[in-house]
Write a protein that holds these residues in place. Sequence first.
Motif, PDB file in Angstrom:
ATOM      1  N   ALA A  47      -0.799   6.052  -8.725  1.00 32.51           N
ATOM      2  CA  ALA A  47      -2.062   5.828  -8.019  1.00 32.51           C
ATOM      3  C   ALA A  47      -2.727   7.117  -7.538  1.00 32.51           C
ATOM      4  O   ALA A  47      -3.938   7.313  -7.726  1.00 32.51           O
ATOM      5  CB  ALA A  47      -1.834   4.883  -6.841  1.00 32.51           C
ATOM      6  N   ARG A  96      -0.554  -2.076  -8.739  1.00 32.31           N
ATOM      7  CA  ARG A  96      -1.956  -1.660  -8.742  1.00 32.31           C
ATOM      8  C   ARG A  96      -2.634  -1.798 -10.101  1.00 32.31           C
ATOM      9  O   ARG A  96      -3.818  -2.129 -10.182  1.00 32.31           O
ATOM     10  CB  ARG A  96      -2.060  -0.204  -8.276  1.00 32.31           C
ATOM     11  CG  ARG A  96      -1.777  -0.006  -6.788  1.00 32.31           C
ATOM     12  CD  ARG A  96      -1.684   1.485  -6.468  1.00 32.31           C
ATOM     13  NE  ARG A  96      -1.574   1.738  -5.050  1.00 32.31           N
ATOM     14  CZ  ARG A  96      -0.429   1.685  -4.362  1.00 32.31           C
ATOM     15  NH1 ARG A  96       0.698   1.368  -4.995  1.00 32.31           N
ATOM     16  NH2 ARG A  96      -0.403   1.945  -3.060  1.00 32.31           N
ATOM     17  N   GLU A 150       0.817  -1.207   0.000  1.00 33.63           N
ATOM     18  CA  GLU A 150       0.000   0.000   0.000  1.00 33.63           C
ATOM     19  C   GLU A 150       0.853   1.260   0.000  1.00 33.63           C
ATOM     20  O   GLU A 150       0.366   2.347  -0.331  1.00 33.63           O
ATOM     21  CB  GLU A 150      -0.927  -0.011   1.217  1.00 33.63           C
ATOM     22  CG  GLU A 150      -1.923  -1.175   1.216  1.00 33.63           C
ATOM     23  CD  GLU A 150      -2.719  -1.276   2.501  1.00 33.63           C
ATOM     24  OE1 GLU A 150      -2.702  -0.282   3.277  1.00 33.63           O
ATOM     25  OE2 GLU A 150      -3.346  -2.323   2.733  1.00 33.63           O
ATOM     26  N   TRP A 194      -5.841  -2.654  -3.316  1.00 35.51           N
ATOM     27  CA  TRP A 194      -6.088  -1.303  -3.828  1.00 35.51           C
ATOM     28  C   TRP A 194      -7.116  -1.343  -4.944  1.00 35.51           C
ATOM     29  O   TRP A 194      -7.185  -2.308  -5.702  1.00 35.51           O
ATOM     30  CB  TRP A 194      -4.796  -0.687  -4.369  1.00 35.51           C
ATOM     31  CG  TRP A 194      -4.957   0.760  -4.789  1.00 35.51           C
ATOM     32  CD1 TRP A 194      -4.941   1.844  -3.971  1.00 35.51           C
ATOM     33  CD2 TRP A 194      -5.161   1.259  -6.121  1.00 35.51           C
ATOM     34  NE1 TRP A 194      -5.124   2.996  -4.714  1.00 35.51           N
ATOM     35  CE2 TRP A 194      -5.255   2.662  -6.036  1.00 35.51           C
ATOM     36  CE3 TRP A 194      -5.269   0.652  -7.364  1.00 35.51           C
ATOM     37  CZ2 TRP A 194      -5.456   3.474  -7.146  1.00 35.51           C
ATOM     38  CZ3 TRP A 194      -5.469   1.465  -8.484  1.00 35.51           C
ATOM     39  CH2 TRP A 194      -5.554   2.854  -8.373  1.00 35.51           C
ATOM     40  N   GLY A 230      -3.327  -5.146  -8.513  1.00 37.96           N
ATOM     41  CA  GLY A 230      -3.772  -4.641  -7.220  1.00 37.96           C
ATOM     42  C   GLY A 230      -4.050  -5.719  -6.191  1.00 37.96           C
ATOM     43  O   GLY A 230      -4.765  -5.465  -5.217  1.00 37.96           O
TER      44      GLY A 230
END
Length: 619
Positions: free
Chosen positions: A515, A146, A122, A235, A214
């Motif tokens: 992101a 992601r 993350e 995500w 992700g």
Amino acid sequence: MCGIAGIIAQTGGNVEVHTESTLVRKMIRSIGHRGPDGEAYWNSTDGRTFFGHRRLAIIDTSPAGTQPMHFAGRFTIVYNGELYNFIELRSELREAGYDFHTQSDTEVILAAFDCYGEACVERFDGMFAFAIWDDQAKRLYLARDRFGEKPLYFAWSAEGKFIFASEMKALWAAGIPAEMDESQVLLFTATGNTGFPLQNSSTFYKDIRQVPAGHYLTMQSTVEENAEPEMYRYWDIDKTATSRMTPEEAMVKLDELLSRSVRQRLRSDVPVGLSLSGGVDSSSLAALAKRISGTSLESFSAGFPGFEKDETEFIDEVSRYLGTANHRINPDHSILADDFERMMYHQEQPVGSASVLVQYKVYQLAANAGIKVLLDGQGADELFAGYQPYIHWFLQETWRKGDWTQHYYEKAEFRKNGWKDTTGLKNYLAAIFPHVAQESLIRRQKKLISNQPDINPEYLKAYMPEAEVYKPLVTSLNDILYFDISMARLPELLRYADRNSMAHGIEVRLPYLQAELVQFVFSLPAAFKLNEGYTKWILRKTIGNLLPEKITWQKRKIAFEPPQRSWMDHPSVKAQIISAREKLASKGILSRKANVKTNTGNGNWESDWRYWVLSVLPG
């Protein structure tokens, strides 16, 4: 940027260690093109876990960056990708008490995993696919970035071994069979697309899975044979987030985020170049890179003299304005004969058009010039609504909301800019009844698949996909953008870019797929993306002062599109198509009546391309 592979075996011992070590070497050497700068292996002391790695050295090119890399006497990693914010993360981890012995981003990933556990992903801004073995917990951890820029496949062998790798050819080298999924074949021959959106871990081949974008998965070494690994999504884009910024505030924020993304993606210990099509997306990156670094990157392009969609004029304009040294190829039909099968060998799965082959040649041009890293503008069209079909979805959103003034104004402005308005009653009904529109699109796609005159009726009856066919429920522009980024268009484009770049031992970096940037753009109103008759309006406004107006406000959308139709009319190509039809007929995919010369070159060049693609794939 590298190639990785590994095996988790059910039993250990001297015999198994020798066998699995040999197998991992075979796997890694099948993807040697992904890492021309080194090769290394490791196995656990109990003889049950085996890792292999091919290295493309980009950050910390010294031997200290070699993988498999170990950490804290417990963790071992093989990693493919780049962590663009590794410098910031390394500082953060130093404050937490960690020491570092290399300048690599690989060591940062290991320290972050030790510090934050599985949630470390993350914190990562990058493209990556990696495997970490926790020797204390006897646990495997696989993770993918992601957006799915870097690939990661896995399968169970007939002997009960869990096998993973960067490319499917490594799994095939380990004995996993290459058997096409027949329903996927039918989808591709009908639409030119691959992958069923709701099956995000499936591939074009049976029994071969992928870690979805992700996601990460974990698995104990003692797991039962063919057991499903535990998979987690870490995500996703929030397509409902809403920004209340003014256009001026949004431009400032977009400039900040995009500039930061470019700046971090310029970090490299080897030369960096740029893939330049002459469009808004790549030209913006060229301008930002010059503003940030103070120098112009070498750029690499393709032109098609005499073709109505040739972008040489725009490429030359950007190059002159920014002082960019541009390298260009002018491919013709001969690349189909010379490079098609080699490109397909690297792609492993179907490709939709010859533009993928042109990209392959542009990346080869960069590699021959000594460039090991390329910035590329992929992702911008899906993020900023750059494709023409998005105009319909945007106008439907304004109609649904009752914004009549905006609806008719924008419709007129897009017409002025060359948009061919095909809006009819069905579009207005779709705006009012989106669920009905969704069901209609699903029925239409099923009909398209089932009404293929060349396909063997028995094959069609046996493998016609039903539940797999899916179209999104679209109530806003963001709905279709999310679908294309997460499930449809972008995943295919990212696969093309990864295989084409790695075929030549170079790394492609995509600044638009950052992101925070993506989430910010999704939070903006639709009218910030399509406005005043232009797609990508907010991007154009933000970088307008960095490029000539001719480039910023151009109305065409092409990007390396070749004259494929005329190429496929060449006699040498037609001969290949006839051979492809014969091969697919012998496999029972095409009916025998489709296997005739008169069916080739009669305006059905898209089907001919798809048959040719299928004929050269394994399985």
